[in-house]
Design a protein around this motif. Structure first.
Motif, mmCIF file in Angstrom:
data_model
loop_
_atom_site.group_PDB
_atom_site.id
_atom_site.type_symbol
_atom_site.label_atom_id
_atom_site.label_comp_id
_atom_site.label_asym_id
_atom_site.label_seq_id
_atom_site.Cartn_x
_atom_site.Cartn_y
_atom_site.Cartn_z
ATOM 1 N N LYS A 101 -2.900 0.330 5.736
ATOM 2 C CA LYS A 101 -1.659 0.971 5.862
ATOM 3 C C LYS A 101 -0.810 -0.011 6.763
ATOM 4 C CE LYS A 101 -0.022 5.591 6.631
ATOM 5 N NZ LYS A 101 -0.534 7.000 7.059
ATOM 6 N N SER A 117 8.027 5.413 -1.904
ATOM 7 C CA SER A 117 8.037 6.792 -1.418
ATOM 8 C C SER A 117 9.362 7.743 -1.816
ATOM 9 C CB SER A 117 8.378 6.571 0.153
ATOM 10 O OG SER A 117 8.574 7.818 0.943
ATOM 11 N N ARG A 147 6.780 2.307 1.751
ATOM 12 C CA ARG A 147 6.893 3.383 2.506
ATOM 13 C C ARG A 147 8.360 3.613 2.919
ATOM 14 N NH1 ARG A 147 3.231 3.384 7.803
ATOM 15 N NH2 ARG A 147 3.489 5.740 7.484
#
Length: 348
Positions: A101, A117, A147
């Motif tokens: 991540k 996302s 993200r």
């Protein structure tokens, strides 16, 4: 100061990061003596935990516990990741579902697919990001999630970050199959986590005076005390024990049912911030101020709305026969009291 401020500094001898909004401390992360969440190990299976559906494993930092792991033979190497902060005297919590991540990308070994996302709703931007994701050189059977921070980012930065994560994933996955217990990747520290998970501040403050200049030091002192004053005139106490976190709501001098509901709703709205900054998790038991049963729905609605905006995984379990309300919250950071106690033990 008005606005969103990220302050990077040190607290009680540990690296730490603070997030304030309009002068109020909203989040705080500090390092501790325990392994960082996100750390990746090549671990070695040791023995099953009978009746718990897991297995104890050996890591370079001590014994770990891997949930939902069956059929592992003793001595077998496996790749695991730290999921939270180890409680004193207990094994390091681990998972075999690995995530790599970073600020813009998440690489998901064992979960193929390329996604963006859901927080990004602009169709043109989603299409551009999906095109970028399709060009990523992923390890076999791995997936990629871009993200929400990608929405306001330069495409070159997103690509560089994505390439860095996919390269790291490929290297770690190739090293994990054979060998003794070894730490393969150190988890992100507070400063890296602030960069990764707290995007778009109005001000980034660094240096030895960052916490002093933005009143973080003073705010932390209040979080080291259990009692929190409420705007209704009541208060609530947040007290960790070995078994659970107890939260007790009081109305103060006004003990009327109407004041009981007001105090309970006010406590519910501030509870996620109190638990987040204090670094508390596990089983949380609320003892609300006296209120009629018909008012429970309003209290539950306030509680759900408050935790919906919280990033820490929390399950709202419900009422007990004694009239308490239970939560189950992930332990993903070091408690303030543990860092304080470590400092005291180090002091001659």
């Amino acid at each position: 100061m008005k606005g969103r401020v990220i302050a990077l500094g040190h607290w009680r001898g540990h690296e730490a990061a603070a997030l304030t909004e309009d002068g109020q401390l909203q989040d705080f992360i500090t390092d501790s003596a325990t392994p960082r969440p996100g750390t990746l190990y090549r671990a070695v299976a040791d023995r099953p935990a009978k009746g718990q559906g897991g297995v104890f494993v050996r890591t370079p930092d001590g014994t770990g516990f891997l949930r939902q792991a069956r059929g592992l033979s003793a001595g077998k190497p496996l790749l695991v990741q730290v999921t939270g902060v180890a409680e004193p005297g207990k094994a390091i919590p681990l998972t075999a579902r690995i995530l790599f991540k970073s600020r813009y990308a998440i690489v998901t070994p064992g979960a193929p697919g390329r996604n963006v996302s859901r927080a990004i709703t602009d169709h043109d931007l989603r299409d551009r990001l999906l095109q970028m994701a399709s060009e990523a050189d992923l390890p076999a059977e791995a997936g990629l999630i871009l993200r929400s921070a990608c929405a306001g980012a330069d495409a070159r930065n997103v690509t560089a970050d994505m390439d860095s994560m996919t390269g790291l994933a490929a290297q770690v996955l190739s090293d994990a199959a054979q060998g003794p217990a070894e730490k393969l990747v150190e988890g992100d520290g507070p400063h890296a986590l602030a960069w990764r998970d707290w995007p778009d501040p109005d001000l980034l403050a660094e240096g030895p005076r960052a916490f002093v200049d933005h009143q973080v030091e003073d705010a932390l002192e209040t979080f080291l005390h259990p009692v929190v004053a409420l705007p209704t005139g009541g208060s609530f106490a947040v007290e960790p024990t070995r078994a659970l976190v107890a939260v007790d709501v009081n109305t103060g001098r006004d003990g009327s049912p109407a004041m009981g509901l007001k105090a309970n709703v006010a406590a519910a709205r501030d509870l996620p911030r109190q638990l987040r900054v204090r670094g508390l998790g596990g089983q949380v038991v609320l003892d609300p101020a006296p209120m009629p049963k018909k008012d429970r729905r309003a209290f539950e609605s306030a509680l759900r709305a408050a935790f919906r905006r919280d990033d820490v995984e929390t399950s709202l379990v419900g009422w007990t026969p004694l009239g308490h309300y239970e939560l189950q919250r992930k332990r993903d950071r070091a408690p303030l009291w543990s860092v304080r106690d470590q400092t005291k033990r180090k002091t001659p």
